[in-house]
Write an enzyme that holds these catalytic residues in place. Structure first.
Site, short mmCIF file in Angstrom:
data_model
loop_
_atom_site.label_atom_id
_atom_site.label_comp_id
_atom_site.label_asym_id
_atom_site.label_seq_id
_atom_site.Cartn_x
_atom_site.Cartn_y
_atom_site.Cartn_z
N LYS A 185 -1.32 -9.43 3.08
CA LYS A 185 -0.59 -8.99 4.28
C LYS A 185 -1.47 -8.05 5.09
O LYS A 185 -2.10 -7.15 4.53
CB LYS A 185 0.72 -8.28 3.91
CG LYS A 185 1.52 -7.81 5.13
CD LYS A 185 2.89 -7.31 4.75
CE LYS A 185 2.85 -5.97 4.04
NZ LYS A 185 2.32 -4.88 4.91
N ASP B 243 -1.17 -6.17 -0.24
CA ASP B 243 -1.48 -5.51 1.02
C ASP B 243 -2.98 -5.32 1.20
O ASP B 243 -3.67 -4.88 0.27
CB ASP B 243 -0.80 -4.15 1.09
CG ASP B 243 0.40 -4.14 2.01
OD1 ASP B 243 0.56 -5.07 2.81
OD2 ASP B 243 1.20 -3.19 1.93
N ASP C 215 0.83 -1.21 0.00
CA ASP C 215 0.00 0.00 0.00
C ASP C 215 0.86 1.25 0.00
O ASP C 215 0.35 2.37 -0.13
CB ASP C 215 -0.98 0.00 1.18
CG ASP C 215 -0.32 -0.12 2.53
OD1 ASP C 215 0.92 -0.18 2.59
OD2 ASP C 215 -1.05 -0.16 3.54
N GLU D 91 9.31 -4.37 10.61
CA GLU D 91 9.69 -3.07 10.03
C GLU D 91 10.06 -2.07 11.11
O GLU D 91 9.38 -1.93 12.12
CB GLU D 91 8.55 -2.49 9.19
CG GLU D 91 8.90 -1.14 8.56
CD GLU D 91 7.87 -0.64 7.56
OE1 GLU D 91 8.08 0.47 7.03
OE2 GLU D 91 6.88 -1.35 7.30
#
Length: 261
Positions: free
Chosen positions: A110, A81, A42, A179
Site C-alpha cells: 500500500k 505498508d 505502518d 481515510e
C-alpha cells in the site's frame, strides 16, 4: 481472498473486511475468523512502538512485522505498508522495497497519496506487484496536514481527493483506502470507481472497512471517532494480570498440579 476477488466483491456488492495486525499471535486469532484481509500498517510505529506518528516505521520495521504476521495468518490476504518516503528515493529503491515486502509474506503493498506516485505505481503493477492506494487523511503527510485532521470538507479539497482516487485507479491499483473524509465524499468516490474502496473513517458506503485490531478489541484508551470497540479484551487482560499478581503474593500459584514431580 485473491486479487481478482476484489473486483468480484465490488461487482457483487459484497463487503470486504480488513483488520490491521502486527504480529503472529494476533494473526493466528484472525486466521480463525472469516475476516478477509490483513493490513500490516505502518501504524505499528504508534500502536506497538509508542511513536507519535507513523513516520518512525522504516523498512526493517515493516519487514519484521510483515514476516511475523505471515507466519500466523493462515493464508489470509496480506497487504504491507510502504514506509514513509521509501518509494520516493528512486525507482530502483521502490522496486527493492516492494520486492522485500512481498518476500516477507505480503501479497500486495500500500502506498499513500497520488501526486508523484503514479508512475512508480504503474511501474510496480507492470512488474507484477499488486498495489493498493490510499487517499484522504494519509498519516505520512501529518506535517503537511498540521496533524491528524479530517480531509475533504471543502469543495476544492473534495474534488482533489476524488481526482486523486481516479488517477490511482488509472495507474493500476486494485483497491483504495479512504481515510478520514466525510461520508458523502466516501460514497462519491466509491460510486465513481470500478475498484473497491476500503474505508476507515469514510462512512458506511465504502466497499469494505478496515480497523486497527487494538482499537476494535478495546486496547486503545482514546480511540478515534470512527473506531468501535467490538470487545473489551484490554479490561479482561488487566483482570487476569491482577488475579495472577494476587495468586503469586498469596502463594496460591503455582499449585502441585502446576509443578513437576
Amino acid at each position: 481472498m485473491t486479487l481478482p476477488d476484489f473486483r468480484r466483491r465490488k461487482a457483487g456488492n459484497q463487503r470486504i473486511s480488513f483488520v490491521t495486525c502486527y504480529d503472529c499471535a494476533f494473526a493466528r486469532l484472525v486466521a480463525q475468523t472469516d475476516l478477509d484481509c490483513i493490513l500490516v500498517g505502518d501504524s505499528v510505529a504508534m500502536v506497538v512502538h509508542g511513536h507519535p506518528s507513523t513516520l518512525a516505521a522504516d523498512l526493517p520495521m515493516m519487514l519484521f512485522h510483515t514476516e511475523s504476521v505471515a507466519r500466523g495468518a493462515g493464508g489470509k490476504f496480506i497487504v504491507g505498508d510502504m514506509p514513509f518516503l521509501e518509494h520516493r528515493k528512486g525507482q530502483s529503491e521502490a522496486v527493492s522495497a516492494a520486492q522485500a515486502l512481498l518476500r516477507a509474506g505480503a501479497q500486495a503493498i500500500k502506498l499513500e497519496g497520488a501526486a508523484g506516485n503514479l508512475e512508480i505505481i504503474q511501474s510496480l503493477v507492470e512488474g507484477g506487484v499488486p498495489v493498493m492506494g490510499h487517499v484522504g487523511l494519509t498519516p505520512q503527510f501529518i506535517h503537511a496536514f498540521g496533524g491528524f485532521k479530517v480531509q475533504g470538507r471543502e469543495d476544492a479539497a473534495a474534488e482533489r481527493i476524488l481526482a486523486d482516487a481516479k488517477a490511482l485507479e488509472a495507474s493500476g491499483v486494485f483497491s483504495i483506502v479512504l481515510e478520514g473524509i466525510p461520508a458523502t465524499l466516501g460514497k462519491r468516490i466509491t460510486d465513481a470507481l470500478s475498484i473497491p474502496t476500503i474505508g476507515i473513517g469514510a462512512g458506511p458506503d465504502c466497499d469494505g472497512q478496515v480497523l486497527v485490531l487494538h482499537d476494535l478489541l478495546g486496547f486503545t484508551e482514546k480511540p478515534p471517532k470512527f473506531a468501535r470497540a467490538f470487545g473489551e479484551v484490554a479490561s479482561a487482560s488487566v483482570t487476569a494480570l491482577r488475579a495472577y499478581d494476587e495468586a503469586v503474593k498469596t502463594n496460591t500459584f503455582p499449585t502441585e498440579k502446576e509443578s513437576y514431580a
